[in-house]
Scaffold this motif. Structure first.
Motif, PDB file in Angstrom:
ATOM      1  N   GLU A 135       0.651  -1.281   0.205  1.00  5.86           N
ATOM      2  CA  GLU A 135       0.016   0.020  -0.021  1.00  5.86           C
ATOM      3  C   GLU A 135       0.809   1.352  -0.033  1.00  5.86           C
ATOM      4  O   GLU A 135       0.683   2.143  -0.729  1.00  5.86           O
ATOM      5  N   GLU A 136       2.028   1.102   0.674  1.00 12.00           N
ATOM      6  CA  GLU A 136       2.745   2.362   0.790  1.00 12.00           C
ATOM      7  C   GLU A 136       3.600   2.620  -0.285  1.00 12.00           C
ATOM      8  O   GLU A 136       3.618   3.726  -0.829  1.00 12.00           O
ATOM      9  N   GLN A 137       3.912   1.535  -1.161  1.00 14.26           N
ATOM     10  CA  GLN A 137       4.548   1.709  -2.341  1.00 14.26           C
ATOM     11  C   GLN A 137       3.437   2.215  -3.502  1.00 14.26           C
ATOM     12  O   GLN A 137       3.838   3.248  -4.367  1.00 14.26           O
ATOM     13  N   ARG A 138       2.354   1.952  -3.335  1.00 13.25           N
ATOM     14  CA  ARG A 138       1.263   2.542  -4.465  1.00 13.25           C
ATOM     15  C   ARG A 138       1.233   3.629  -4.096  1.00 13.25           C
ATOM     16  O   ARG A 138       0.996   4.435  -5.163  1.00 13.25           O
ATOM     17  N   GLU A 139       1.166   4.235  -2.775  1.00 15.34           N
ATOM     18  CA  GLU A 139       0.972   5.737  -2.532  1.00 15.34           C
ATOM     19  C   GLU A 139       2.035   6.382  -3.039  1.00 15.34           C
ATOM     20  O   GLU A 139       2.023   7.440  -3.603  1.00 15.34           O
ATOM     21  N   LEU A 140       3.207   5.956  -3.098  1.00 13.44           N
ATOM     22  CA  LEU A 140       4.444   6.486  -3.530  1.00 13.44           C
ATOM     23  C   LEU A 140       4.401   6.648  -5.112  1.00 13.44           C
ATOM     24  O   LEU A 140       4.459   7.713  -5.379  1.00 13.44           O
ATOM     25  N   GLY A 157      17.300  11.797  -2.200  1.00 16.46           N
ATOM     26  CA  GLY A 157      17.872  11.120  -1.013  1.00 16.46           C
ATOM     27  C   GLY A 157      16.861   9.663  -0.440  1.00 16.46           C
ATOM     28  O   GLY A 157      17.234   9.206   0.549  1.00 16.46           O
ATOM     29  N   LEU A 158      16.359   9.175  -1.545  1.00 21.33           N
ATOM     30  CA  LEU A 158      15.357   8.197  -1.290  1.00 21.33           C
ATOM     31  C   LEU A 158      16.261   6.926  -0.663  1.00 21.33           C
ATOM     32  O   LEU A 158      15.894   6.350   0.445  1.00 21.33           O
ATOM     33  N   ILE A 159      17.203   6.668  -1.461  1.00 21.28           N
ATOM     34  CA  ILE A 159      18.216   5.375  -0.745  1.00 21.28           C
ATOM     35  C   ILE A 159      19.099   5.666   0.171  1.00 21.28           C
ATOM     36  O   ILE A 159      19.855   4.859   0.419  1.00 21.28           O
ATOM     37  N   VAL A 160      19.624   6.874   0.024  1.00 20.19           N
ATOM     38  CA  VAL A 160      20.611   7.396   1.031  1.00 20.19           C
ATOM     39  C   VAL A 160      20.330   7.065   2.350  1.00 20.19           C
ATOM     40  O   VAL A 160      19.308   7.170   2.959  1.00 20.19           O
ATOM     41  N   PRO A 161      21.363   6.557   3.156  1.00 16.41           N
ATOM     42  CA  PRO A 161      21.004   6.248   4.689  1.00 16.41           C
ATOM     43  C   PRO A 161      20.600   7.380   5.398  1.00 16.41           C
ATOM     44  O   PRO A 161      20.869   8.486   5.229  1.00 16.41           O
ATOM     45  N   GLN A 162      19.740   6.989   6.285  1.00 14.02           N
ATOM     46  CA  GLN A 162      19.356   8.137   7.344  1.00 14.02           C
ATOM     47  C   GLN A 162      20.297   8.934   7.997  1.00 14.02           C
ATOM     48  O   GLN A 162      20.257  10.160   8.131  1.00 14.02           O
ATOM     49  N   GLU A 163      21.523   8.324   8.230  1.00 13.26           N
ATOM     50  CA  GLU A 163      22.647   8.884   8.958  1.00 13.26           C
ATOM     51  C   GLU A 163      23.295   9.869   7.933  1.00 13.26           C
ATOM     52  O   GLU A 163      23.994  11.035   8.467  1.00 13.26           O
ATOM     53  N   HIS A 164      22.881  10.083   7.038  1.00 17.17           N
ATOM     54  CA  HIS A 164      23.385  10.942   5.753  1.00 17.17           C
ATOM     55  C   HIS A 164      22.510  11.954   5.443  1.00 17.17           C
ATOM     56  O   HIS A 164      22.651  12.534   4.489  1.00 17.17           O
ATOM     57  N   GLY A 165      21.188  11.955   6.012  1.00 13.33           N
ATOM     58  CA  GLY A 165      20.087  12.763   5.705  1.00 13.33           C
ATOM     59  C   GLY A 165      19.048  12.370   4.557  1.00 13.33           C
ATOM     60  O   GLY A 165      18.137  12.793   4.192  1.00 13.33           O
ATOM     61  N   GLY A 166      19.086  10.946   4.140  1.00 14.75           N
ATOM     62  CA  GLY A 166      18.484  10.526   3.490  1.00 14.75           C
ATOM     63  C   GLY A 166      17.296   9.667   4.163  1.00 14.75           C
ATOM     64  O   GLY A 166      17.158   9.662   5.144  1.00 14.75           O
ATOM     65  N   ALA A 200      15.396   4.520   2.249  1.00 11.73           N
ATOM     66  CA  ALA A 200      14.478   3.462   1.598  1.00 11.73           C
ATOM     67  C   ALA A 200      15.017   2.263   0.777  1.00 11.73           C
ATOM     68  O   ALA A 200      16.233   2.284   0.906  1.00 11.73           O
ATOM     69  N   GLY A 201      14.363   1.367   0.521  1.00 14.22           N
ATOM     70  CA  GLY A 201      14.755   0.149  -0.013  1.00 14.22           C
ATOM     71  C   GLY A 201      14.854   0.330  -1.500  1.00 14.22           C
ATOM     72  O   GLY A 201      14.403   1.209  -2.176  1.00 14.22           O
ATOM     73  N   TYR A 202      15.103  -0.715  -2.423  1.00 13.50           N
ATOM     74  CA  TYR A 202      15.283  -0.658  -3.884  1.00 13.50           C
ATOM     75  C   TYR A 202      13.969  -0.889  -4.456  1.00 13.50           C
ATOM     76  O   TYR A 202      13.822  -0.601  -5.589  1.00 13.50           O
ATOM     77  N   ALA A 203      13.093  -1.635  -3.560  1.00 16.73           N
ATOM     78  CA  ALA A 203      11.808  -1.823  -4.156  1.00 16.73           C
ATOM     79  C   ALA A 203      11.132  -0.499  -4.523  1.00 16.73           C
ATOM     80  O   ALA A 203      10.368  -0.177  -5.388  1.00 16.73           O
ATOM     81  N   GLU A 204      11.212   0.508  -3.217  1.00 18.40           N
ATOM     82  CA  GLU A 204      10.867   1.765  -3.326  1.00 18.40           C
ATOM     83  C   GLU A 204      11.475   2.890  -4.558  1.00 18.40           C
ATOM     84  O   GLU A 204      10.818   3.489  -5.495  1.00 18.40           O
ATOM     85  N   LEU A 205      12.752   2.470  -4.739  1.00 16.31           N
ATOM     86  CA  LEU A 205      13.497   3.217  -5.710  1.00 16.31           C
ATOM     87  C   LEU A 205      12.901   2.736  -7.095  1.00 16.31           C
ATOM     88  O   LEU A 205      12.750   3.733  -7.847  1.00 16.31           O
ATOM     89  N   ALA A 206      12.633   1.397  -7.397  1.00 12.78           N
ATOM     90  CA  ALA A 206      12.148   0.874  -8.590  1.00 12.78           C
ATOM     91  C   ALA A 206      10.787   1.379  -9.032  1.00 12.78           C
ATOM     92  O   ALA A 206      10.657   1.940 -10.294  1.00 12.78           O
ATOM     93  N   VAL A 207       9.777   1.689  -7.931  1.00 11.22           N
ATOM     94  CA  VAL A 207       8.910   2.350  -8.022  1.00 11.22           C
ATOM     95  C   VAL A 207       8.726   3.747  -8.771  1.00 11.22           C
ATOM     96  O   VAL A 207       8.297   4.357  -9.611  1.00 11.22           O
ATOM     97  N   TRP A 230      13.376  -6.771  -5.220  1.00  8.83           N
ATOM     98  CA  TRP A 230      13.167  -7.590  -3.854  1.00  8.83           C
ATOM     99  C   TRP A 230      14.598  -8.233  -3.375  1.00  8.83           C
ATOM    100  O   TRP A 230      14.843  -8.279  -2.416  1.00  8.83           O
ATOM    101  N   ALA A 231      15.385  -8.569  -4.583  1.00 10.02           N
ATOM    102  CA  ALA A 231      16.694  -9.362  -4.228  1.00 10.02           C
ATOM    103  C   ALA A 231      17.763  -8.408  -3.999  1.00 10.02           C
ATOM    104  O   ALA A 231      18.339  -8.756  -2.943  1.00 10.02           O
ATOM    105  N   ALA A 232      17.568  -7.203  -4.223  1.00 10.57           N
ATOM    106  CA  ALA A 232      18.423  -6.300  -3.914  1.00 10.57           C
ATOM    107  C   ALA A 232      18.331  -5.821  -2.475  1.00 10.57           C
ATOM    108  O   ALA A 232      19.293  -5.525  -1.588  1.00 10.57           O
ATOM    109  N   ASP A 233      16.981  -5.810  -1.758  1.00 14.40           N
ATOM    110  CA  ASP A 233      16.618  -5.570  -0.430  1.00 14.40           C
ATOM    111  C   ASP A 233      16.811  -6.675   0.520  1.00 14.40           C
ATOM    112  O   ASP A 233      17.316  -6.659   1.560  1.00 14.40           O
TER     113      ASP A 233
END
Length: 326
Positions: free
Chosen positions: A7-12, A55-64, A67-74, A250-253
């Protein structure tokens, strides 16, 4: 394994799709491609500021967002479908590489949307190399971050995405773990395949809509058996490509050991399928599809440019065969 969007990925997906439809319709894509910069910096700022996509896939400690690669693919599927011009894919590839190398210097700027970066994928040629503040060059197991040097724009097939030749002699090269570089290359393949999926989907949607309104010899062309069969074949390619991209993301994540095979399959199959659908969409549009005024040729050019972006398809087929021990 999950191949269906959450559902979250569809919203994205819906958020990115509606944003691009309003901020970067194809009429604006054409205008931006003809501009001095080749893209609309205001759209890019909003893409990163309002949606935080750089900054979608950038780690949170660097300000991103971390998120995962499933979200990036979307997201990349939607930017591909919209033929978004500018350095979004280029900066995404740089973010992938820098994340795998656990960089702390450049990632915060990428996450904030203030740093445009790219990766030299073919010798000294780089996507959006003229616009990028940082060009990452990989030579064996060494990575060089080039922040200056000469940038020479190149004549390219795809007018919506520029490339440049970059003087890579500046900047100090540092050693990088071979495993991290190998994973980054696989993730590049997943990212590009996600964009190709979007190009494929948009090409098919365009010709289906045209087949419902174009009349020839007193009938809608979609009613002719030859056209119907071609459209059905194109739809099958879309369904196959969608499953392959979802599995690779999915495999990436979730399954790093499966990523090399999934990434090789993604580039071996999706790139060719995307080009074939874009080609057939153009052909089924008839003479109008070949004109500068029609959008079909823009999808055709993006599809061909993406197909060879990470090397010709035969390279990915050969790697896939090796991984399968064929």
């Amino acid at each position: 394994m999950k191949l269906v969007l959450t559902e979250e990925q569809r919203e994205l997906r819906d958020t990115v799709r509606s944003f691009l439809a309003a901020a970067s319709p194809l009429s604006e894509v054409r205008r931006a491609a003809d501009s001095e910069t080749g893209y609309d910096p205001a759209v890019y700022r909003r893409l990163n500021g309002e949606l935080g996509l750089a900054g979608l896939i950038v780690p949170q400690e660097h300000g991103g967002a971390g998120a995962g690669y499933a979200e990036l693919a979307v997201v990349l599927e939607e930017t591909g479908a919209a033929l978004l011009p500018g350095p979004f894919l280029a900066t995404t590839l740089a973010a992938i590489l820098l994340t795998e190398l656990e960089d702390k210097e450049t990632l915060p700027g990428i996450a904030a949307g203030t740093t445009v970066a790219t990766v030299a994928l073919d010798g000294d040629r780089a996507l959006n190399g003229a616009e990028a503040e940082v060009v990452l060059a990989v030579d064996g197991t060494r990575v060089r971050a080039v922040r200056g040097g000469a940038r020479t724009p190149l004549t390219v097939l795809d007018p919506t995405r520029r490339q440049a030749r970059v003087d890579l002699r500046e900047g100090e090269a540092v050693s990088a773990p071979e495993a991290a570089l190998a994973r980054a290359r696989d993730l590049f393949a997943v990212a590009v395949a996600a964009e190709q999926l979007g190009v494929l989907r948009a090409s098919l949607e365009a010709i289906v809509a045209y087949a419902k309104v174009r009349v020839a010899f007193g009938r809608f062309i979609g009613s002719y058996q030859g056209v119907k069969h071609r459209l059905a074949d194109m739809h099958c390619k879309l369904e196959q490509a969608d499953s392959i991209v979802r599995h690779a993301a999915w495999a990436a994540d979730e399954a790093p050991s499966e990523l090399p095979l999934a990434a090789a399959l993604a580039q071996a199959h999706v790139g060719r399928a995307c080009f074939e659908v874009a080609r057939d969409s153009l052909l089924l549009h008839g003479g109008i599809g070949f004109t500068w005024e029609h959008d079909a040729h823009l999808y055709y050019k993006r599809a061909k440019a993406d197909e060879v972006l990470l090397g010709p398809p035969r390279i990915h087929r050969a790697r896939l065969a090796d991984l399968l021990e064929l």
